[in-house]
Motif scaffolding. Structure first.
Motif, PDB file in Angstrom:
ATOM      1  N   THR A 237       0.865  -1.176   0.000  1.00  0.00           N
ATOM      2  CA  THR A 237       0.000   0.000   0.000  1.00  0.00           C
ATOM      3  C   THR A 237       0.901   1.226   0.000  1.00  0.00           C
ATOM      4  O   THR A 237       2.013   1.185   0.541  1.00  0.00           O
ATOM      5  CB  THR A 237      -0.917   0.045   1.231  1.00  0.00           C
ATOM      6  N   PRO A 238       0.496   2.315  -0.626  1.00  0.00           N
ATOM      7  CA  PRO A 238       1.353   3.495  -0.693  1.00  0.00           C
ATOM      8  C   PRO A 238       1.843   3.926   0.688  1.00  0.00           C
ATOM      9  O   PRO A 238       1.053   4.087   1.615  1.00  0.00           O
ATOM     10  CB  PRO A 238       0.443   4.556  -1.321  1.00  0.00           C
ATOM     11  N   GLY A 239       3.152   4.062   0.817  1.00  0.00           N
ATOM     12  CA  GLY A 239       3.755   4.497   2.073  1.00  0.00           C
ATOM     13  C   GLY A 239       4.177   3.373   2.988  1.00  0.00           C
ATOM     14  O   GLY A 239       4.870   3.624   3.986  1.00  0.00           O
ATOM     15  N   ASP A 243       9.526   3.765   5.606  1.00  0.00           N
ATOM     16  CA  ASP A 243      10.584   3.556   6.598  1.00  0.00           C
ATOM     17  C   ASP A 243      11.222   2.214   6.296  1.00  0.00           C
ATOM     18  O   ASP A 243      10.660   1.159   6.591  1.00  0.00           O
ATOM     19  CB  ASP A 243      10.006   3.566   8.005  1.00  0.00           C
ATOM     20  N   VAL A 244      12.405   2.246   5.693  1.00  0.00           N
ATOM     21  CA  VAL A 244      13.017   1.007   5.201  1.00  0.00           C
ATOM     22  C   VAL A 244      13.354   0.034   6.329  1.00  0.00           C
ATOM     23  O   VAL A 244      13.456  -1.175   6.104  1.00  0.00           O
ATOM     24  CB  VAL A 244      14.288   1.308   4.377  1.00  0.00           C
ATOM     25  N   GLU A 245      13.510   0.526   7.533  1.00  0.00           N
ATOM     26  CA  GLU A 245      13.831  -0.365   8.652  1.00  0.00           C
ATOM     27  C   GLU A 245      12.595  -1.072   9.188  1.00  0.00           C
ATOM     28  O   GLU A 245      12.694  -2.123   9.823  1.00  0.00           O
ATOM     29  CB  GLU A 245      14.511   0.416   9.778  1.00  0.00           C
ATOM     30  N   LYS A 246      11.418  -0.517   8.915  1.00  0.00           N
ATOM     31  CA  LYS A 246      10.193  -1.095   9.454  1.00  0.00           C
ATOM     32  C   LYS A 246       9.326  -1.754   8.373  1.00  0.00           C
ATOM     33  O   LYS A 246       8.244  -2.243   8.679  1.00  0.00           O
ATOM     34  CB  LYS A 246       9.375  -0.011  10.168  1.00  0.00           C
ATOM     35  N   VAL A 247       9.794  -1.767   7.135  1.00  0.00           N
ATOM     36  CA  VAL A 247       8.967  -2.260   6.043  1.00  0.00           C
ATOM     37  C   VAL A 247       8.570  -3.717   6.266  1.00  0.00           C
ATOM     38  O   VAL A 247       9.390  -4.554   6.637  1.00  0.00           O
ATOM     39  CB  VAL A 247       9.690  -2.090   4.687  1.00  0.00           C
ATOM     40  N   ALA A 248       7.292  -4.005   6.066  1.00  0.00           N
ATOM     41  CA  ALA A 248       6.781  -5.370   6.228  1.00  0.00           C
ATOM     42  C   ALA A 248       5.750  -5.674   5.142  1.00  0.00           C
ATOM     43  O   ALA A 248       4.822  -6.448   5.350  1.00  0.00           O
ATOM     44  CB  ALA A 248       6.159  -5.535   7.610  1.00  0.00           C
ATOM     45  N   CYS A 249       5.919  -5.057   3.971  1.00  0.00           N
ATOM     46  CA  CYS A 249       4.982  -5.252   2.865  1.00  0.00           C
ATOM     47  C   CYS A 249       5.758  -5.595   1.603  1.00  0.00           C
ATOM     48  O   CYS A 249       6.975  -5.405   1.526  1.00  0.00           O
ATOM     49  CB  CYS A 249       4.158  -3.988   2.632  1.00  0.00           C
ATOM     50  N   ASP A 250       5.046  -6.079   0.621  1.00  0.00           N
ATOM     51  CA  ASP A 250       5.662  -6.462  -0.642  1.00  0.00           C
ATOM     52  C   ASP A 250       6.208  -5.241  -1.369  1.00  0.00           C
ATOM     53  O   ASP A 250       5.921  -4.093  -1.005  1.00  0.00           O
ATOM     54  CB  ASP A 250       4.637  -7.181  -1.514  1.00  0.00           C
ATOM     55  N   TYR A 251       6.973  -5.505  -2.417  1.00  0.00           N
ATOM     56  CA  TYR A 251       7.522  -4.427  -3.217  1.00  0.00           C
ATOM     57  C   TYR A 251       6.432  -3.739  -4.040  1.00  0.00           C
ATOM     58  O   TYR A 251       5.459  -4.354  -4.454  1.00  0.00           O
ATOM     59  CB  TYR A 251       8.601  -4.960  -4.164  1.00  0.00           C
ATOM     60  N   GLN A 252       6.669  -2.473  -4.279  1.00  0.00           N
ATOM     61  CA  GLN A 252       5.770  -1.697  -5.118  1.00  0.00           C
ATOM     62  C   GLN A 252       5.887  -2.157  -6.569  1.00  0.00           C
ATOM     63  O   GLN A 252       6.993  -2.359  -7.074  1.00  0.00           O
ATOM     64  CB  GLN A 252       6.152  -0.211  -5.034  1.00  0.00           C
ATOM     65  N   PRO A 253       4.773  -2.334  -7.282  1.00  0.00           N
ATOM     66  CA  PRO A 253       4.861  -2.548  -8.729  1.00  0.00           C
ATOM     67  C   PRO A 253       5.236  -1.232  -9.398  1.00  0.00           C
ATOM     68  O   PRO A 253       4.742  -0.173  -9.005  1.00  0.00           O
ATOM     69  CB  PRO A 253       3.449  -3.000  -9.109  1.00  0.00           C
ATOM     70  N   TYR A 254       6.121  -1.301 -10.385  1.00  0.00           N
ATOM     71  CA  TYR A 254       6.660  -0.076 -10.967  1.00  0.00           C
ATOM     72  C   TYR A 254       6.285   0.079 -12.437  1.00  0.00           C
ATOM     73  O   TYR A 254       6.366  -0.877 -13.213  1.00  0.00           O
ATOM     74  CB  TYR A 254       8.195  -0.065 -10.883  1.00  0.00           C
ATOM     75  N   ASP A 255       5.910   1.300 -12.800  1.00  0.00           N
ATOM     76  CA  ASP A 255       5.945   1.717 -14.193  1.00  0.00           C
ATOM     77  C   ASP A 255       7.291   2.420 -14.351  1.00  0.00           C
ATOM     78  O   ASP A 255       7.472   3.555 -13.888  1.00  0.00           O
ATOM     79  CB  ASP A 255       4.793   2.678 -14.513  1.00  0.00           C
ATOM     80  N   LEU A 256       8.233   1.742 -14.960  1.00  0.00           N
ATOM     81  CA  LEU A 256       9.606   2.240 -14.990  1.00  0.00           C
ATOM     82  C   LEU A 256       9.690   3.529 -15.806  1.00  0.00           C
ATOM     83  O   LEU A 256       8.998   3.695 -16.815  1.00  0.00           O
ATOM     84  CB  LEU A 256      10.535   1.170 -15.567  1.00  0.00           C
ATOM     85  N   ASP A 257      10.549   4.441 -15.352  1.00  0.00           N
ATOM     86  CA  ASP A 257      10.651   5.726 -16.036  1.00  0.00           C
ATOM     87  C   ASP A 257      12.087   6.101 -16.310  1.00  0.00           C
ATOM     88  O   ASP A 257      13.027   5.389 -15.946  1.00  0.00           O
ATOM     89  CB  ASP A 257       9.913   6.827 -15.264  1.00  0.00           C
ATOM     90  N   LYS A 258      12.237   7.257 -16.997  1.00  0.00           N
ATOM     91  CA  LYS A 258      13.537   7.759 -17.426  1.00  0.00           C
ATOM     92  C   LYS A 258      13.806   9.089 -16.726  1.00  0.00           C
ATOM     93  O   LYS A 258      12.886   9.861 -16.496  1.00  0.00           O
ATOM     94  CB  LYS A 258      13.542   7.971 -18.946  1.00  0.00           C
ATOM     95  N   ILE A 259      15.062   9.337 -16.419  1.00  0.00           N
ATOM     96  CA  ILE A 259      15.462  10.568 -15.739  1.00  0.00           C
ATOM     97  C   ILE A 259      16.573  11.230 -16.545  1.00  0.00           C
ATOM     98  O   ILE A 259      17.529  10.564 -16.969  1.00  0.00           O
ATOM     99  CB  ILE A 259      15.965  10.280 -14.313  1.00  0.00           C
ATOM    100  N   GLY A 260      16.454  12.557 -16.744  1.00  0.00           N
ATOM    101  CA  GLY A 260      17.468  13.277 -17.492  1.00  0.00           C
ATOM    102  C   GLY A 260      18.084  14.412 -16.703  1.00  0.00           C
ATOM    103  O   GLY A 260      17.465  14.957 -15.780  1.00  0.00           O
ATOM    104  N   ARG A 261      19.305  14.764 -17.058  1.00  0.00           N
ATOM    105  CA  ARG A 261      19.946  15.949 -16.486  1.00  0.00           C
ATOM    106  C   ARG A 261      19.237  17.171 -17.054  1.00  0.00           C
ATOM    107  O   ARG A 261      19.085  17.305 -18.271  1.00  0.00           O
ATOM    108  CB  ARG A 261      21.433  15.949 -16.822  1.00  0.00           C
ATOM    109  N   LYS A 262      18.792  18.075 -16.193  1.00  0.00           N
ATOM    110  CA  LYS A 262      17.944  19.189 -16.625  1.00  0.00           C
ATOM    111  C   LYS A 262      18.631  20.044 -17.685  1.00  0.00           C
ATOM    112  O   LYS A 262      18.010  20.431 -18.686  1.00  0.00           O
ATOM    113  CB  LYS A 262      17.544  20.049 -15.425  1.00  0.00           C
TER     114      LYS A 262
END
Length: 319
Positions: A237-239, A243-262
């Motif tokens: 579920t979103p959120g 907190d990576v130390e307390k995470v107890a849920c499955d991985y988020q499904p991703y729509d993969l994206d691209k990142i560029g230098r502005k």
């Protein structure tokens, strides 16, 4: 990947320039039909350590060079280092980003040195998997609540008195250690060391019918050969993973994206427009990745093979 190359693949991706850049602003336009090398210049692409990303780089680089006359440089970096490269100017584009909301806030929202370039078209799924023979032999193993009952099956010399959970490249950004602890599972994390070794372990486990549980993801060419079985964890579920130390849920499904230098994107470079337009499918990526890793093709040859068969797809990406 949240974060997913073999040395031979990485070596193959260091693609030589097909044309140089003009030395002056008064450069003469090339004859019709030839790439305009005066407009594109050099494009610096980050290469993250998984074969699907290598396939992205191969095809994008091949077309940037052959169609736009760009010179492409590639740099082998972890995901985090790739984002830092956008900041210091050594990287112009990340071709496959798996989430990283924290890095987006830092480099896009606060520092304003990077921008989103849209989706790749790939659907990313990360999770825990077992080879298909295990799911058939032990049907209830696909319920994570039963994993402790099977922990003894997965013991190895590296895991001691606990079951072994096999991870991939140590540079991959994952939640597995926290998940094991927070779900109170009797397992310990062991790194295969690379994507290639992770793939080899799953192939061997299926062929020899030996127990194995570990981290895996799609798109990935192996899944067309070995139908690994996903073990769903508590629903994402979103959120729930904020907190990576307390995470107890499955991985988020991703729509993969691209990142560029502005600065690169704002410059009007036609390569930036091409990369914005570039989209393909998981099947496209898997085809090229398999040709590069299993069928003996160089990055350039695998890219050319795909491009020759898919002209109507990539012509839409051109500026």
């Amino acid at each position: 990947m949240v974060t997913r190359l073999l040395p031979r693949v990485l070596a193959a991706i260091s693609i030589a320039a097909l044309a140089g850049c003009a030395g002056t602003e008064a450069a003469i336009s090339p004859p019709p039909g030839l790439p305009d090398t005066t407009r594109c210049g050099t494009v610096n692409i980050a290469v993250n350590p998984w074969s699907g990303y290598a396939a992205n780089v191969a095809v994008v680089s091949y077309l940037l060079e052959s169609e736009l006359g760009c010179k492409v440089n590639s740099a082998e970096l972890s995901e985090t280092a790739s984002w830092a490269g956008l900041n210091d100017g050594t990287i112009d584009v990340i071709l496959e980003n798996w989430g990283h909301d924290d890095l987006k806030k830092k480099y896009i929202d606060r520092q304003k040195v990077a921008v989103e370039l849209g989706l790749t078209g790939n659907k990313g799924v990360i999770g825990w998997y077992v080879p298909p023979w295990m799911a058939k032999t032990y049907p209830d193993i696909t319920d994570w609540k039963n994993l402790n009952e099977y922990a003894d099956l997965f013991k190895t010399s590296k895991s001691g008195d606990k079951g072994q959970f096999l991870a991939g490249d140590p540079s991959f950004v994952t939640n597995d250690a926290a998940l094991i602890e927070n779900l109170k599972l009797d397992y310990t994390l062991v790194y295969a060391g690379s994507e290639d070794k992770l793939i080899a372990a799953f192939k061997k486990a299926q062929a020899n019918k030996t127990p194995l549980i570990g981290y895996f993801y799609e798109p990935q060419w192996l899944l067309s050969d070995v139908k690994l079985v996903h073990i769903p964890l508590p629903n994402y579920t979103p959120g729930c993973d904020s907190d990576v130390e307390k995470v107890a849920c499955d991985y988020q499904p991703y729509d993969l994206d691209k990142i560029g230098r502005k600065a690169f994107v704002d410059s009007g470079n036609p390569a930036a427009t091409f990369i914005k337009n570039w989209q393909w499918t998981n099947a496209d990526q898997n085809e090229v990745a398999k040709d590069m890793t299993q069928n003996g093709l160089s990055a350039a040859d695998a890219a050319k093979k795909w491009a020759d068969a898919n002209r109507t797809v990539w012509e839409k990406w051109l500026p």
